[in-house]
Design an enzyme around this catalytic site. Structure first.
Site, PDB file in Angstrom:
ATOM      1  N   HIS A   1     -81.373  -7.262 -51.967  1.00 44.72           N
ATOM      2  CA  HIS A   1     -82.766  -7.498 -52.343  1.00 44.72           C
ATOM      3  C   HIS A   1     -83.428  -6.137 -52.475  1.00 44.72           C
ATOM      4  O   HIS A   1     -82.785  -5.105 -52.362  1.00 44.72           O
ATOM      5  CB  HIS A   1     -83.493  -8.257 -51.233  1.00 44.72           C
ATOM      6  CG  HIS A   1     -82.986  -9.627 -50.978  1.00 44.72           C
ATOM      7  ND1 HIS A   1     -83.302 -10.703 -51.763  1.00 44.72           N
ATOM      8  CD2 HIS A   1     -82.201 -10.109 -49.986  1.00 44.72           C
ATOM      9  CE1 HIS A   1     -82.741 -11.787 -51.258  1.00 44.72           C
ATOM     10  NE2 HIS A   1     -82.056 -11.462 -50.182  1.00 44.72           N
TER      11      HIS A   1
ATOM     12  N   CYS B   1     -77.915 -12.731 -53.191  1.00 44.63           N
ATOM     13  CA  CYS B   1     -77.863 -13.331 -51.856  1.00 44.63           C
ATOM     14  C   CYS B   1     -77.596 -14.839 -51.905  1.00 44.63           C
ATOM     15  O   CYS B   1     -76.484 -15.220 -52.223  1.00 44.63           O
ATOM     16  CB  CYS B   1     -79.127 -12.965 -51.081  1.00 44.63           C
ATOM     17  SG  CYS B   1     -78.865 -13.037 -49.304  1.00 44.63           S
TER      18      CYS B   1
HETATM   19  N1  GLN Z   1     -79.269 -18.376 -46.609  1.00 42.77           N
HETATM   20  C1  GLN Z   1     -78.299 -17.376 -46.963  1.00 42.77           C
HETATM   21  C2  GLN Z   1     -77.729 -16.592 -45.777  1.00 42.77           C
HETATM   22  O1  GLN Z   1     -78.368 -16.470 -44.753  1.00 42.77           O
HETATM   23  C3  GLN Z   1     -78.904 -16.441 -47.987  1.00 42.77           C
HETATM   24  C4  GLN Z   1     -80.047 -15.639 -47.460  1.00 42.77           C
HETATM   25  C5  GLN Z   1     -80.817 -14.896 -48.527  1.00 42.77           C
HETATM   26  O2  GLN Z   1     -80.799 -15.259 -49.678  1.00 42.77           O
HETATM   27  N2  GLN Z   1     -81.561 -13.871 -48.110  1.00 42.77           N
HETATM   28  O3  GLN Z   1     -76.619 -16.099 -45.862  1.00 42.77           O
END
Ligand code: GLN
Length: 236
Positions: A194, A96
């Site tokens: 995740h 992510c």
């Molecule tokens: N901040 C990033 C997004 O919203 C990654 C989010 C995350 O790692 N869950 O795309």
């Protein structure tokens, strides 16, 4: 990190900035599945104030909120260790926010493009909507991983450049762009999954191990495979 050790060196990048939704489970399951094969491991936790060692075997990055993500990208770029490790042929597994920042560019919380570490040929921007929920995807058959399952929560959307390939085709959920999920280039792999991803998908953990140590013995199915099947049955 000991330079004489023959252990598999698993480097966990910035647990203080990048580790949402239990991403540290990726570190634990990688170690467990290595040790079940008799492969000794050494876990190195690199906090954001520490230099990134270049002699690791597998580097893990987790997800993060928008601001910690920017800080992590700035520090990784200034440090240079992750890039040098990737150039030496280390494997990288990034989730992510971690996935976005190992790319060429990513979008900040106001959609401005910012430079990434540049070890994976992807570019991420901000989507119109937030992608939240369970995700299922079929991994590129060349990788021998099959169907993967996870949880996604991101605003970013990711376009894959010519040097990288999509990791998988999205079956349920959004991933990169509603059609594909994640990307890989050599032994650099990024994903929006995740869950954490490696406990939920033991075959993905074993792919990373195979990349570093070659063929590994199969393990009898255990709770990881049961969890994988249970999540697929629940979502599809
Ligand atoms: N901040 C990033 C997004 O919203 C990654 C989010 C995350 O790692 N869950 O795309």
């Amino acid at each position: 990190m000991s330079d004489t050790s023959s252990a598999l060196r698993i480097v966990w990048i910035y647990p203080d900035l990048l580790s949402t939704y239990g991403d540290q489970g990726n570190v634990l399951i990688l170690r467990r599945r290595a040790e079940l094969r008799g492969i000794a491991t050494e876990i190195v936790r690199v906090h954001s104030s520490d230099p990134v060692p270049v002699e690791g075997d597998i580097y893990l990055l987790g997800g993060g909120e928008d601001r910690p993500q920017i800080l992590a990208a700035e520090r990784l770029r200034a440090d240079g260790g992750l890039k040098r490790a990737a150039e030496r042929g280390a494997a990288v597994f990034a989730v992510c926010a971690g996935y976005q920042i190992i790319g060429e560019t990513y979008g900040d919380d106001a959609a401005n493009p910012l430079p990434g570490v540049g070890i994976l040929d992807v570019r991420s921007g901000r989507g119109e909507t937030r992608a939240v929920g369970e995700i299922v995807a079929d991994v590129d058959p060349a990788l021998g991983v099959g169907r993967i399952t996870g949880f996604e929560n991101h605003q970013g959307r990711t376009a894959i450049g010519p040097s990288a390939k999509p990791l998988s085709t999205t079956v349920r959920g959004i991933g990169n762009d509603d059609a594909t999920e994640g990307a890989y280039q050599g032994q650099i792999l990024g994903t929006y999954l995740h869950g954490p991803a490696l406990p939920r998908n033991p075959a993905l953990a074993d792919l990373l191990l195979r990349w570093r140590v070659g063929e590994i013995a199969p393990l009898p199915p255990s709770w990881g495979e049961r969890l994988h099947d249970e999540r697929l049955a629940a979502v599809l």
